[in-house]
Design a protein around this motif. Structure first.
Motif, PDB file in Angstrom:
ATOM      1  N   ASN A 161       0.848  -1.184   0.000  1.00 51.26           N
ATOM      2  CA  ASN A 161       0.000   0.000   0.000  1.00 51.26           C
ATOM      3  C   ASN A 161       0.888   1.239   0.000  1.00 51.26           C
ATOM      4  O   ASN A 161       1.640   1.463   0.939  1.00 51.26           O
ATOM      5  N   PHE A 162       0.812   2.025  -1.092  1.00 47.21           N
ATOM      6  CA  PHE A 162       1.597   3.259  -1.181  1.00 47.21           C
ATOM      7  C   PHE A 162       0.724   4.482  -0.936  1.00 47.21           C
ATOM      8  O   PHE A 162       1.111   5.398  -0.245  1.00 47.21           O
ATOM      9  N   ASP A 163      -0.444   4.535  -1.567  1.00 49.90           N
ATOM     10  CA  ASP A 163      -1.350   5.677  -1.429  1.00 49.90           C
ATOM     11  C   ASP A 163      -2.777   5.137  -1.471  1.00 49.90           C
ATOM     12  O   ASP A 163      -3.386   5.048  -2.539  1.00 49.90           O
ATOM     13  N   VAL A 164      -3.296   4.779  -0.312  1.00 49.80           N
ATOM     14  CA  VAL A 164      -4.600   4.123  -0.230  1.00 49.80           C
ATOM     15  C   VAL A 164      -5.699   5.009  -0.801  1.00 49.80           C
ATOM     16  O   VAL A 164      -6.562   4.539  -1.548  1.00 49.80           O
ATOM     17  N   SER A 165      -5.689   6.298  -0.490  1.00 47.39           N
ATOM     18  CA  SER A 165      -6.760   7.184  -0.959  1.00 47.39           C
ATOM     19  C   SER A 165      -6.783   7.302  -2.486  1.00 47.39           C
ATOM     20  O   SER A 165      -7.837   7.522  -3.071  1.00 47.39           O
ATOM     21  N   ALA A 166      -5.640   7.128  -3.146  1.00 54.23           N
ATOM     22  CA  ALA A 166      -5.583   7.209  -4.612  1.00 54.23           C
ATOM     23  C   ALA A 166      -5.711   5.842  -5.271  1.00 54.23           C
ATOM     24  O   ALA A 166      -5.753   5.740  -6.501  1.00 54.23           O
ATOM     25  N   GLY A 167      -5.765   4.771  -4.478  1.00 54.92           N
ATOM     26  CA  GLY A 167      -5.928   3.437  -5.031  1.00 54.92           C
ATOM     27  C   GLY A 167      -4.647   2.731  -5.405  1.00 54.92           C
ATOM     28  O   GLY A 167      -4.677   1.672  -6.040  1.00 54.92           O
ATOM     29  N   ILE A 168      -3.499   3.282  -5.008  1.00 57.91           N
ATOM     30  CA  ILE A 168      -2.217   2.626  -5.279  1.00 57.91           C
ATOM     31  C   ILE A 168      -1.947   1.703  -4.096  1.00 57.91           C
ATOM     32  O   ILE A 168      -1.291   2.063  -3.123  1.00 57.91           O
TER      33      ILE A 168
END
Length: 81
Positions: free
Chosen positions: A17-24
């Motif tokens: 998980n790198f950027d949960v809010s952006a879906g990455i």
């Protein structure tokens, strides 16, 4: 061991998980767009980062990237036996 072939256009999957809010996130799939690497004294190339097209992502792209492109950095794991 320790080498994997990287080919532009190949399918790839994000495993952290790198950027949960952006879906990455873990399980996000995409295609390899570009690879940055350095060449050592022996002529071997070592990937330092790559850009992948991730159609399921949202959010503002990083500078110099287009929408739905994500940067992936290397992750090292030390194993002791």
């Amino acid at each position: 061991l320790g080498k994997i072939p990287l080919v532009i256009g190949m399918p790839v999957m994000i495993e952290q998980n790198f950027d949960v809010s952006a879906g990455i996130v873990n399980g996000c799939v995409g295609t390899l767009q570009s690879i940055c690497f350095f060449t050592d004294d022996n002529g071997d190339r070592h990937a330092t980062s790559c850009v992948i097209h991730t159609p399921s992502t949202s959010g503002d792209p990083l500078p110099h990237l287009v929408a739905q492109e994500s940067v992936v950095l290397p992750d090292m794991v030390d194993m002791t036996f």
